[in-house]
Design an enzyme around this catalytic site. Structure first.
Site, PDB file in Angstrom:
ATOM      1  N   ASP A 124       4.679   2.420  -1.880  1.00 27.04           N
ATOM      2  CA  ASP A 124       5.670   2.034  -2.876  1.00 27.04           C
ATOM      3  C   ASP A 124       5.350   2.372  -4.328  1.00 27.04           C
ATOM      4  O   ASP A 124       6.128   3.014  -5.009  1.00 27.04           O
ATOM      5  CB  ASP A 124       5.951   0.542  -2.752  1.00 27.04           C
ATOM      6  CG  ASP A 124       6.693   0.211  -1.468  1.00 27.04           C
ATOM      7  OD1 ASP A 124       7.152   1.143  -0.804  1.00 27.04           O
ATOM      8  OD2 ASP A 124       6.818  -0.966  -1.138  1.00 27.04           O
ATOM      9  N   LYS A 125       4.231   1.891  -4.862  1.00 26.60           N
ATOM     10  CA  LYS A 125       3.947   2.118  -6.286  1.00 26.60           C
ATOM     11  C   LYS A 125       2.968   3.250  -6.501  1.00 26.60           C
ATOM     12  O   LYS A 125       2.689   3.624  -7.642  1.00 26.60           O
ATOM     13  CB  LYS A 125       3.392   0.836  -6.936  1.00 26.60           C
ATOM     14  CG  LYS A 125       4.302  -0.365  -6.781  1.00 26.60           C
ATOM     15  CD  LYS A 125       5.712  -0.063  -7.249  1.00 26.60           C
ATOM     16  CE  LYS A 125       6.668  -1.177  -6.870  1.00 26.60           C
ATOM     17  NZ  LYS A 125       6.880  -1.307  -5.417  1.00 26.60           N
ATOM     18  N   SER A 519      13.213  -4.923  -2.470  1.00 26.81           N
ATOM     19  CA  SER A 519      12.513  -3.968  -1.627  1.00 26.81           C
ATOM     20  C   SER A 519      13.486  -2.883  -1.207  1.00 26.81           C
ATOM     21  O   SER A 519      14.696  -3.108  -1.114  1.00 26.81           O
ATOM     22  CB  SER A 519      11.977  -4.682  -0.387  1.00 26.81           C
ATOM     23  OG  SER A 519      11.694  -3.765   0.641  1.00 26.81           O
TER      24      SER A 519
END
EC number: 4.2.1.9
Length: 629
Positions: A124-125, A519
Site C-alpha cells: 500500500d504505502k 482501504s
C-alpha cells in the site's frame, strides 16, 4: 555530459577511505569509478505477504545490473502491512510510513551518491513512498513490484464454491449468518499465496499506475507473484535501468529521467487509467503527493475534470467479481490503456523507461491491437497455479486462451463501458469545500443520490462501536471525523466500519463520510478525504447527530443541510475550544505528533507543510519548483 554522481566518492586522493570501504563491501577495484552505481531499494519483510518473497528479487535485479555493467547496491526500506495494522493503533502509522520510506531512499541515495535507482515495491504505502522519492531525486529510475497474489477459492459447508480475497474474510467475520466452520474455511483460503492482495485494492492500483506513468515495464501491475514470468520482469528491470543510465550519463539524454517521463500528461494518463479500472481512492492521495514532489501543478480539480470524461471499463474486487489474475488474462494494463487510446482519452506522445512513446509500446504490448508482439501474448497467458505457496516464481501455469471479450469480459471497450464517467468521483459542497473522493464504481446505482441523518463518531473505534451496537440504522450517514492526516494523525483507513456494515447487511442503506480514507478494499457509499479535515477547521467538525446530509454523485455534491449561519456559529464555538475530538483518548508517540504538526489535508495529497525555505532546503536541493509539465 553529466558526470556520474558516484564520482564524488570514487575519484580523487581525498576519497581513498571511501574507495577502501567500497572494496570492503565487495566491489572489485577495477569497477570503482568505472561503472555506474545503481541503488536497489528493496522492501523485503516477513511481516507482509506482498513482500515476503522479495528477498531473492533484489539479488535477481542486482545480478542483471551487474551483467549489464553496473554496480548494484541493495538496501531495504520499511513496509507496513495495512491489513494487519487495520482496526487498531497500528493504522496511524500507515500513511506516515509513506514519507518515511521516501525520506529513507533519499538519505541512502544522496549519502552514497548513487547514479540510478531501482525500486522493488509492492504494497500500500511502499510504492507511493518510492514514487515520491523517485520524483524528488530525479535520477534514472525503474520500478518493479512483487506482483499480486492468486485469488483464493474455497468450498463451503453447503457445497458452494467461492472465490475469495482478504475483504471476504473481514466482512464474513461479522456476518452472523456465516458459521464458524465456514469462516475458518474462508480465513484459511482467502490469501493462498505471496503477493499483494488479489483485488484492485491500493497496492495493485498503484503498481498498475506506475506502468501508466511510464516508470515500470509492461505487466508490472498484473503478473502474478508466483509465476515464472515475474522473474523475467525482474531481469528485464535490471537491464532497463542500465540502458537508461547509459543514455543519461553517456549521451546526455535527460528524457529518461523520472520527471521527464512522469510529465503532467503522464499523470493525466495515470489518472485516466485509475478511473477506467475503478482503482482505490488512495491513489488520488498518492498521485497528488507524487505530482507535488515532481513540482507539477496537478491538483484535485484536474482529477475532478478527468473523472467526468473517462469511462469505467473494468470492475475488479471489491467493485465486482473479477480479480487481478482476470485483468492479466484480459491483457493487463496495456489492454485498458489500449481501449482508452482508441476512445481518445490518452496523451499518446508520453515516454516510458522502455519506449519513446505510448503509441509505440501499446502497438507491441496491447494484445487487443492488430499486431501485438509474441512476447506480449505469452506474458498475458500467465495463469494462477492454484497451489498454496509463499515462494516467488514457483509455477508456470498458462491460460488456455486470453479474455478478449470487449463487450462483457473483464476489460470492456468504450462502447460497452460500465458507465460514461470513471470509477472515482470528486464531490464538493459546504461539507467538503476543498473536495472529497468516492469510488463511484463500488456504489450501487440506487445509492448515487442519498439523504440521511448523521450519526457522528470522533474516531474509527467509536464508529465500529456505533455499527455493532445498532446505533447505525438504515438511512444513516455515519460521519467519522478527526481521522484526517493531522487529526488522526495519519489518516486511518476506515475498512473495519465498512466491512462491519457489509457484514451486518447495512452496506446498501448507509453512507459513510469521513476526513479519513478508505482501504482499496472498501465498497459501498463510502466518501473519504473530506477537506478541509476537522482538525483544520473543516465543516465536518460542525456536524452533530441528526443533521441531514445529502450526497449526489451525478451532481458531484456533498452538502450538510444546515443553515450557513448555524454552521458558522458551530465552527466559531469549535475555534474557541479547539479543533480536537471530545470523546477520544489516543496517546500519541513523538513520531506521530511530529507527523501531525506538518501534515496537510487530503486535497493536497497529505504532503508535509514546510516552513519557508530559509536554509536552502528541498526546493533548492532538488529543483522542485512548480512546472507546467
Amino acid at each position: 555530459m553529466p558526470e556520474l554522481r558516484s564520482r564524488t566518492v570514487t575519484h580523487g586522493r581525498n576519497m581513498a577511505g571511501a574507495r577502501a570501504l567500497m572494496r570492503a563491501s565487495g566491489v572489485p577495484a577495477a569497477d570503482i569509478g568505472a561503472k555506474p552505481v545503481v541503488a536497489v531499494a528493496n522492501s523485503f519483510t516477513e511481516f507482509v505477504p506482498g513482500h515476503t518473497h522479495l528477498q531473492p528479487v533484489g539479488r535477481i535485479v542486482g545480478d542483471a545490473i551487474r551483467r549489464a555493467g553496473g554496480i548494484p547496491r541493495e538496501f531495504n526500506t520499511i513496509a507496513v502491512d495495512d491489513g494487519i495494522a487495520m482496526g487498531h493503533q497500528g493504522m496511524l502509522y500507515s500513511l506516515p510510513s509513506r514519507d518515511l520510506i521516501a525520506d529513507s531512499i533519499e538519505y541512502m541515495v544522496q549519502a552514497h551518491c548513487a547514479d540510478a535507482l531501482v525500486c522493488i515495491s509492492n504494497c500500500d504505502k511502499i510504492t507511493p513512498g518510492m514514487l515520491l522519492a523517485a520524483m524528488r531525486l530525479d535520477i534514472p529510475t525503474v520500478f518493479v513490484s512483487g506482483g499480486p497474489m492468486e485469488g483464493g477459492r474455497a468450498t463451503l459447508a453447503d457445497g458452494t464454491v467461492r472465490r475469495l480475497d482478504l475483504i471476504t474474510a473481514m466482512s464474513e467475520a461479522v456476518n452472523d449468518a456465516t458459521s464458524d466452520a465456514d469462516l475458518a474455511t474462508i480465513e484459511e483460503n482467502a490469501c493462498p499465496t505471496c503477493g499483494s492482495c488479489a483485488g484492485m485494492f491500493t497496492a495493485n492500483s498503484m503498481n498498475c499506475l506506475v506502468e501508466a506513468l511510464g516508470l515500470a515495464l509492461p505487466g508490472n501491475g498484473t503478473t502474478l507473484a508466483t509465476h515464472t514470468a515475474r522473474r523475467d520482469l525482474y531481469e528485464a528491470a535490471g537491464a532497463t535501468i542500465m540502458a537508461i543510465t547509459r543514455r543519461y550519463y553517456d549521451r546526455d539524454d535527460a528524457t529518461v529521467l523520472p520527471r521527464a517521463i512522469a510529465s503532467r500528461a503522464a499523470f493525466d494518463n495515470a489518472m485516466a487509467l485509475d478511473l477506467a479500472m475503478g482503482g482505490s481512492t488512495n491513489t488520488v492521495l498518492h498521485l497528488l503527493a507524487a505530482a507535488h514532489e515532481a513540482g507539477l501543478d496537478y491538483t484535485l480539480a484536474d482529477i475532478e475534470k478527468r473523472s467526468r470524461a473517462v469511462p469505467c471499463l473494468c470492475k475488479v474486487a471489491p467493485n465486482g467479481s473479477h480479480l487481478m489474475e482476470d485483468v492479466h488474462r484480459a491483457g493487463g494494463i496495456p489492454a485498458i490503456l489500449g481501449e482508452l487510446r482508441r476512445g481518445g482519452h490518452l496523451h499518446t506522445t508520453v515516454r516510458a523507461v522502455h519506449s519513446e512513446s505510448l503509441d509505440g509500446w501499446l502497438a507491441e504490448w496491447d494484445v487487443r491491437g492488430p499486431n501485438p508482439a509474441q512476447a506480449a501474448v505469452d506474458l498475458f497467458h500467465a495463469a494462477p497455479g492454484g497451489v498454496r505457496s509463499a515462494t516467488a516464481f514457483s509455477q508456470s501455469a498458462r491460460w488456455a486462451a486470453l479474455d478478449l471479450d470487449a463487450e462483457s469480459g473483464c476489460i470492456r471497450d468504450v462502447a460497452h463501458a460500465y458507465s460514461e464517467d470513471g470509477g472515482l468521483a470528486v464531490l464538493r459542497g459546504n461539507l467538503a469545500v476543498d473536495g472529497a473522493v468516492v469510488k463511484s464504481a463500488g456504489v450501487p446505482a440506487d445509492l448515487h443520490v442519498f439523504t440521511g441523518e448523521a450519526v457522528v463518531a470522533e474516531s474509527q473505534e467509536e464508529a465500529v462501536t456505533a455499527v455493532l451496537s445498532g446505533r447505525v440504522r438504515p438511512g444513516t450517514v455515519l460521519v467519522i471525523r478527526y481521522e484526517g492526516p493531522r487529526g488522526g494523525p495519519g489518516m486511518q483507513e476506515m475498512l473495519y466500519p465498512t466491512a462491519y456494515l457489509k457484514g451486518r447487511g447495512l452496506a446498501g442503506s448507509v453512507a459513510v463520510v469521513t476526513d479519513g480514507r478508505f482501504s482499496g478494499g472498501s465498497s459501498g457509499l463510502s466518501i473519504g478525504h473530506v477537506s478541509p479535515e476537522a482538525a483544520a477547521g473543516g465543516t465536518i467538525a460542525a456536524v452533530t447527530d441528526g443533521d441531514p446530509i445529502t450526497i449526489d454523485i451525478p451532481s458531484r455534491t456533498l452538502r450538510l443541510e444546515v443553515d450557513d449561519a448555524e454552521i458558522a456559529r458551530r465552527l466559531a464555538h469549535r475555534r474557541r475550544t479547539g479543533y480536537r475530538p471530545r470523546s477520544r483518548h489516543r496517546p500519541l508517540s513523538t513520531a506521530l505528533r511530529a507527523y501531525a504538526l506538518l501534515a496537510q489535508s487530503a486535497d493536497k495529497g497529505g504532503v508535509r507543510r514546510l516552513p519557508p525555505d530559509e536554509l536552502g532546503g528541498p526546493e533548492a536541493a532538488f529543483d522542485t519548483q512548480t512546472r507546467a509539465g
